[in-house]
Design a protein around this motif. Structure first.
Motif, PDB file in Angstrom:
ATOM      1  N   PHE A 184      17.899 -50.625  -6.340  1.00  0.00           N
ATOM      2  CA  PHE A 184      17.134 -52.370  -4.767  1.00  0.00           C
ATOM      3  C   PHE A 184      15.708 -51.879  -4.795  1.00  0.00           C
ATOM      4  O   PHE A 184      15.742 -50.391  -4.514  1.00  0.00           O
ATOM      5  CB  PHE A 184      18.092 -52.222  -3.577  1.00  0.00           C
ATOM      6  CG  PHE A 184      19.412 -52.541  -4.342  1.00  0.00           C
ATOM      7  CD1 PHE A 184      19.879 -54.178  -3.809  1.00  0.00           C
ATOM      8  CD2 PHE A 184      21.542 -51.991  -4.916  1.00  0.00           C
ATOM      9  CE1 PHE A 184      21.163 -54.592  -4.305  1.00  0.00           C
ATOM     10  CE2 PHE A 184      21.522 -52.389  -5.122  1.00  0.00           C
ATOM     11  CZ  PHE A 184      21.869 -53.812  -4.613  1.00  0.00           C
ATOM     12  N   TYR A 209      28.875 -52.285  -0.459  1.00  0.00           N
ATOM     13  CA  TYR A 209      29.369 -53.516   0.083  1.00  0.00           C
ATOM     14  C   TYR A 209      30.001 -54.566  -0.068  1.00  0.00           C
ATOM     15  O   TYR A 209      30.142 -55.506  -0.479  1.00  0.00           O
ATOM     16  CB  TYR A 209      27.507 -54.779  -0.993  1.00  0.00           C
ATOM     17  CG  TYR A 209      25.856 -53.657  -0.598  1.00  0.00           C
ATOM     18  CD1 TYR A 209      26.187 -54.330   0.349  1.00  0.00           C
ATOM     19  CD2 TYR A 209      25.716 -53.703  -1.800  1.00  0.00           C
ATOM     20  CE1 TYR A 209      25.070 -53.736   1.379  1.00  0.00           C
ATOM     21  CE2 TYR A 209      24.395 -52.408  -1.606  1.00  0.00           C
ATOM     22  CZ  TYR A 209      23.168 -53.154  -0.056  1.00  0.00           C
ATOM     23  OH  TYR A 209      22.401 -53.077  -0.022  1.00  0.00           O
ATOM     24  N   LYS A 250      27.021 -64.750  -9.747  1.00  0.00           N
ATOM     25  CA  LYS A 250      27.300 -64.452  -8.455  1.00  0.00           C
ATOM     26  C   LYS A 250      28.389 -64.294  -7.509  1.00  0.00           C
ATOM     27  O   LYS A 250      29.463 -64.236  -8.667  1.00  0.00           O
ATOM     28  CB  LYS A 250      27.486 -66.334  -7.942  1.00  0.00           C
ATOM     29  CG  LYS A 250      26.367 -67.666  -9.539  1.00  0.00           C
ATOM     30  CD  LYS A 250      26.519 -68.669  -8.839  1.00  0.00           C
ATOM     31  CE  LYS A 250      25.319 -69.117  -9.142  1.00  0.00           C
ATOM     32  NZ  LYS A 250      25.004 -71.085  -8.938  1.00  0.00           N
ATOM     33  N   SER A 278      29.658 -62.700  -3.330  1.00  0.00           N
ATOM     34  CA  SER A 278      29.748 -62.830  -2.231  1.00  0.00           C
ATOM     35  C   SER A 278      30.537 -62.391  -1.872  1.00  0.00           C
ATOM     36  O   SER A 278      32.640 -62.327  -2.178  1.00  0.00           O
ATOM     37  CB  SER A 278      29.784 -64.766  -1.888  1.00  0.00           C
ATOM     38  OG  SER A 278      31.245 -65.829  -2.108  1.00  0.00           O
ATOM     39  N   PHE A 287      27.488 -60.913   2.926  1.00  0.00           N
ATOM     40  CA  PHE A 287      27.008 -60.344   1.473  1.00  0.00           C
ATOM     41  C   PHE A 287      26.795 -61.403   0.309  1.00  0.00           C
ATOM     42  O   PHE A 287      28.315 -62.017  -0.160  1.00  0.00           O
ATOM     43  CB  PHE A 287      27.195 -59.581   0.549  1.00  0.00           C
ATOM     44  CG  PHE A 287      26.865 -58.183   1.794  1.00  0.00           C
ATOM     45  CD1 PHE A 287      25.666 -58.720   2.373  1.00  0.00           C
ATOM     46  CD2 PHE A 287      27.768 -57.155   1.254  1.00  0.00           C
ATOM     47  CE1 PHE A 287      26.041 -56.862   3.526  1.00  0.00           C
ATOM     48  CE2 PHE A 287      27.514 -56.087   2.580  1.00  0.00           C
ATOM     49  CZ  PHE A 287      26.696 -56.369   4.015  1.00  0.00           C
ATOM     50  N   PHE A 345      25.118 -62.213  -4.168  1.00  0.00           N
ATOM     51  CA  PHE A 345      24.508 -61.321  -4.900  1.00  0.00           C
ATOM     52  C   PHE A 345      24.235 -62.159  -5.540  1.00  0.00           C
ATOM     53  O   PHE A 345      25.235 -63.392  -6.314  1.00  0.00           O
ATOM     54  CB  PHE A 345      25.023 -60.264  -5.489  1.00  0.00           C
ATOM     55  CG  PHE A 345      24.775 -58.932  -4.664  1.00  0.00           C
ATOM     56  CD1 PHE A 345      24.529 -58.389  -5.125  1.00  0.00           C
ATOM     57  CD2 PHE A 345      26.619 -58.681  -3.735  1.00  0.00           C
ATOM     58  CE1 PHE A 345      23.945 -57.233  -4.064  1.00  0.00           C
ATOM     59  CE2 PHE A 345      26.612 -58.133  -2.109  1.00  0.00           C
ATOM     60  CZ  PHE A 345      25.933 -56.697  -3.109  1.00  0.00           C
ATOM     61  N   THR A 346      23.111 -62.837  -5.956  1.00  0.00           N
ATOM     62  CA  THR A 346      22.437 -63.623  -7.576  1.00  0.00           C
ATOM     63  C   THR A 346      22.070 -62.833  -8.647  1.00  0.00           C
ATOM     64  O   THR A 346      21.144 -61.754  -8.427  1.00  0.00           O
ATOM     65  CB  THR A 346      21.989 -64.808  -6.832  1.00  0.00           C
ATOM     66  OG1 THR A 346      20.528 -64.079  -6.916  1.00  0.00           O
ATOM     67  CG2 THR A 346      22.545 -65.383  -6.236  1.00  0.00           C
ATOM     68  N   GLY A 347      22.585 -62.940 -10.062  1.00  0.00           N
ATOM     69  CA  GLY A 347      21.674 -62.181 -10.994  1.00  0.00           C
ATOM     70  C   GLY A 347      21.436 -62.755 -12.182  1.00  0.00           C
ATOM     71  O   GLY A 347      22.709 -64.157 -12.335  1.00  0.00           O
ATOM     72  N   ASN A 383      18.778 -60.577  -7.167  1.00  0.00           N
ATOM     73  CA  ASN A 383      18.231 -60.904  -5.582  1.00  0.00           C
ATOM     74  C   ASN A 383      19.846 -60.729  -4.896  1.00  0.00           C
ATOM     75  O   ASN A 383      20.745 -61.292  -5.297  1.00  0.00           O
ATOM     76  CB  ASN A 383      17.375 -62.392  -4.892  1.00  0.00           C
ATOM     77  CG  ASN A 383      16.076 -62.355  -5.727  1.00  0.00           C
ATOM     78  OD1 ASN A 383      15.699 -61.039  -4.839  1.00  0.00           O
ATOM     79  ND2 ASN A 383      15.854 -63.420  -6.352  1.00  0.00           N
ATOM     80  N   PHE A 384      19.731 -59.764  -3.761  1.00  0.00           N
ATOM     81  CA  PHE A 384      20.774 -59.143  -2.696  1.00  0.00           C
ATOM     82  C   PHE A 384      20.700 -59.966  -1.111  1.00  0.00           C
ATOM     83  O   PHE A 384      19.355 -59.447  -1.123  1.00  0.00           O
ATOM     84  CB  PHE A 384      21.132 -58.336  -2.811  1.00  0.00           C
ATOM     85  CG  PHE A 384      21.158 -57.302  -1.731  1.00  0.00           C
ATOM     86  CD1 PHE A 384      23.162 -57.898  -0.465  1.00  0.00           C
ATOM     87  CD2 PHE A 384      20.861 -56.527  -0.636  1.00  0.00           C
ATOM     88  CE1 PHE A 384      23.560 -57.746   0.184  1.00  0.00           C
ATOM     89  CE2 PHE A 384      21.744 -55.767   0.224  1.00  0.00           C
ATOM     90  CZ  PHE A 384      23.107 -56.716   1.280  1.00  0.00           C
ATOM     91  N   SER A 432      22.037 -61.154   2.112  1.00  0.00           N
ATOM     92  CA  SER A 432      22.727 -60.245   3.578  1.00  0.00           C
ATOM     93  C   SER A 432      22.415 -61.554   5.112  1.00  0.00           C
ATOM     94  O   SER A 432      21.346 -61.742   5.544  1.00  0.00           O
ATOM     95  CB  SER A 432      22.671 -59.276   3.653  1.00  0.00           C
ATOM     96  OG  SER A 432      23.292 -59.191   5.352  1.00  0.00           O
ATOM     97  N   LYS A 464      16.947 -60.286   2.328  1.00  0.00           N
ATOM     98  CA  LYS A 464      16.979 -60.482   0.668  1.00  0.00           C
ATOM     99  C   LYS A 464      15.856 -59.593   0.192  1.00  0.00           C
ATOM    100  O   LYS A 464      14.862 -59.260   0.467  1.00  0.00           O
ATOM    101  CB  LYS A 464      16.004 -62.124   0.344  1.00  0.00           C
ATOM    102  CG  LYS A 464      15.515 -62.284  -0.885  1.00  0.00           C
ATOM    103  CD  LYS A 464      14.313 -63.374  -1.373  1.00  0.00           C
ATOM    104  CE  LYS A 464      14.334 -63.594  -2.521  1.00  0.00           C
ATOM    105  NZ  LYS A 464      13.570 -64.987  -2.513  1.00  0.00           N
TER     106      LYS A 464
END
Length: 235
Positions: A136, A169, A182, A184, A192, A194-196, A206-207, A209, A214
């Motif tokens: 991260f 997480y 995606k 959550s 939380f 997460f998109t990747g 990106n993460f 919260s 971000k």
């Protein structure tokens, strides 16, 4: 006169009874507004005894403290301080998720009806199943930290967990939409997303919260990857 008083009393009782209500039973889909116009979704069910059950993969979070007056609703978490305050109709609730001590306010929407966690998704063209060696904030030497991602994929559905040297997480649930991941989770304390984007050899994204944090992440598949022993981090 007595008849007038009786009628007035009946009206007052009816008025008071109309101020108390219950949420519509069944499944609801909630979304929290985070950064970059992204939405953090989660699914919950309202049971016959007016309890809320939030689902994150195998996790279930139970909420019983629900206050409804007229068209206003307050949903209090039994353990954490986070509270939903909103305006509701039969099939929709809008408002704010508030953590007062941290001065954090996140807009939310809840809609009744069975729906997918993530909407408008495509069939999966990539598979993220397995163990991932993650970093991260990889481009920031002062903020960078390592993690271990463990994911299971069936069709387009993905569940998993991301572990760090200090914790994890939580229970993540989501989809592989085409080559986009995606995930959550929401349990009252943690919100939380997460998109990747997944290629044959890397996962980058990106993460988020809530709407206050971000950071980017990078990951590569590594079936043998292990985080260092926590005891080795203490000097």
């Amino acid at each position: 006169m007595r008849l007038f008083i009786a009628v007035l009393f009946s009206i007052l009782i009816l008025s008071c009874s109309e101020k108390s209500s219950t949420l519509k039973q069944g499944e609801w889909r909630a979304t929290l507004e985070v950064q970059d116009s992204e939405m953090l979704p989660f699914i919950f069910e309202v049971t016959a005894n007016n309890k809320i059950v939030i689902s994150n993969a195998v996790e279930r979070v139970y909420i019983e403290d629900i206050e409804i007056i007229d068209d206003s609703i307050v949903i209090n978490h039994p353990i954490f301080e986070g509270v939903f305050k909103g305006i509701f109709t039969k099939n929709k609730i809008t408002g704010q998720f508030i953590k007062a001590s941290l001065d954090r306010v996140v807009p939310f929407t809840m809609v009744h009806g069975k729906q997918e966690r993530f909407l408008n998704t495509k069939a999966a063209t990539k598979n993220v199943q397995g163990v991932w060696e993650m970093v991260f904030s990889p481009n920031d030497s002062t903020e960078s930290y390592i993690a271990k991602g463990i994911f299971t994929q069936q069709g387009s559905r993905v569940i998993g967990n991301i572990q760090t040297t200090t914790g994890d997480y939580r229970y993540l649930e989501g989809v592989m939409s085409g080559d986009s991941l995606k995930l959550s989770t929401f349990d009252g304390a943690h919100a939380f997303l997460f998109t990747g984007h997944l290629t044959d050899s890397t996962l980058t994204g990106n993460f988020y919260s809530g709407n206050h944090w971000k950071e980017p992440f990078e990951a590569v598949p590594n079936a043998d990857y292990e985080l260092p022993d926590p005891d080795s981090l203490t000097h």
